[in-house]
Design an enzyme around this catalytic site. Structure first.
Site, short mmCIF file in Angstrom:
data_model
loop_
_atom_site.label_atom_id
_atom_site.label_comp_id
_atom_site.label_asym_id
_atom_site.label_seq_id
_atom_site.Cartn_x
_atom_site.Cartn_y
_atom_site.Cartn_z
N HIS A 26 0.83 -1.21 0.00
CA HIS A 26 0.00 0.00 0.00
C HIS A 26 0.87 1.26 0.00
O HIS A 26 0.69 2.16 -0.85
CB HIS A 26 -0.91 -0.02 1.23
CG HIS A 26 -1.83 1.15 1.34
ND1 HIS A 26 -3.19 1.05 1.15
CD2 HIS A 26 -1.61 2.47 1.64
CE1 HIS A 26 -3.76 2.23 1.30
NE2 HIS A 26 -2.82 3.10 1.61
N GLU A 27 1.81 1.34 0.94
CA GLU A 27 2.65 2.54 1.04
C GLU A 27 3.63 2.64 -0.13
O GLU A 27 3.92 3.73 -0.62
CB GLU A 27 3.39 2.55 2.38
CG GLU A 27 2.48 2.59 3.59
CD GLU A 27 1.51 3.77 3.58
OE1 GLU A 27 1.85 4.83 3.03
OE2 GLU A 27 0.41 3.63 4.14
N HIS A 30 1.83 4.24 -3.06
CA HIS A 30 1.78 5.70 -2.93
C HIS A 30 3.11 6.32 -3.39
O HIS A 30 3.13 7.28 -4.17
CB HIS A 30 1.53 6.10 -1.47
CG HIS A 30 0.12 5.92 -1.01
ND1 HIS A 30 -0.97 6.33 -1.74
CD2 HIS A 30 -0.37 5.41 0.16
CE1 HIS A 30 -2.08 6.06 -1.06
NE2 HIS A 30 -1.74 5.49 0.08
#
Length: 217
Positions: A26-27, A30
């Site tokens: 997820h990170e 980003h």
């Protein structure tokens, strides 16, 4: 004793592995999209990596295990470096939840293939349980992160979609939105707000997966 956690001791190994993968990807998503659009802030701070150590927040992870919700270390983003700030902002924000959706989708595909091909019984039970947890937990994170409350990705997406003047007004009330979000999450109100949403949306997504692949078997 195992009820000290939001999950049983039997579930914990699968939850921990799933969380490490979900939070890390997820990170990273980003950071990767931000870098693609011209912002190297995350890369400069060592966040453009799939090393879980760079992304996991110890307290946020502990909260998820105990309370059923938590967080990773937010990726730093400098919107002023984007070539197209509004478009890039939306894509950077949505990249995280979409990465969780992709993990869930791949988990479902693997399970579906083995079960429908008749070789599901050959899979170790540990692997089956892990795929189930990866599927469920990543779908929950996908839906959860799209809620329109700060500091979630859904709120950031709305910020970049509205006009600059409305964005300023949103920032003035952001602290109250965060407070409302915490109340909804940590009080019994979640039984009437967030949980019903999960109980409706997550099964609907699973049904969509099933409808997509059923014609092939």
């Amino acid at each position: 004793m195992d009820r000290f956690f939001a999950y049983s001791f039997q579930e914990l190994p699968f939850v921990i592995i799933s969380l490490v993968v979900a939070f890390t990807v997820h990170e990273f998503a980003h950071a990767a999209v931000a870098y693609k659009f011209g912002d190297s802030t995350a890369k400069d701070e060592g966040r453009l990596t799939l090393n879980p150590v760079s992304h996991l927040d110890p307290i946020g992870t502990l909260f998820l295990l105990i309370a059923g919700f938590g967080w990773a270390r937010p990726v730093p983003v400098n919107r002023s470096r984007f070539h197209n700030p509004r478009l890039a902002g939306v894509l950077v924000s949505i990249a995280g939840p979409l990465s969780n959706f992709l993990i869930a989708f791949l988990s479902y595909v693997i399970m579906f293939f083995f079960i429908r091909s008749g070789s599901g019984s050959a899979l170790p039970q540990f692997f089956v349980d892990l795929l189930n947890m990866m599927l469920w937990l990543n779908l929950v994170l996908f839906v959860f992160n799209l809620l329109p409350f700060p500091p979630l990705d859904g709120y950031r997406i709305i910020e970049d979609l509205v006009t600059p003047s409305f964005r300023v007004k949103m920032s003035q009330y952001e602290q109250y939105g965060a407070l409302i979000f915490l109340i909804l999450v940590i009080t019994p109100l979640d039984r009437y707000t967030i949980h019903p949403l999960f109980n409706m949306v997550v099964p609907a997504i699973l049904q969509g997966f099933s409808s997509l692949f059923s014609p092939f078997f």
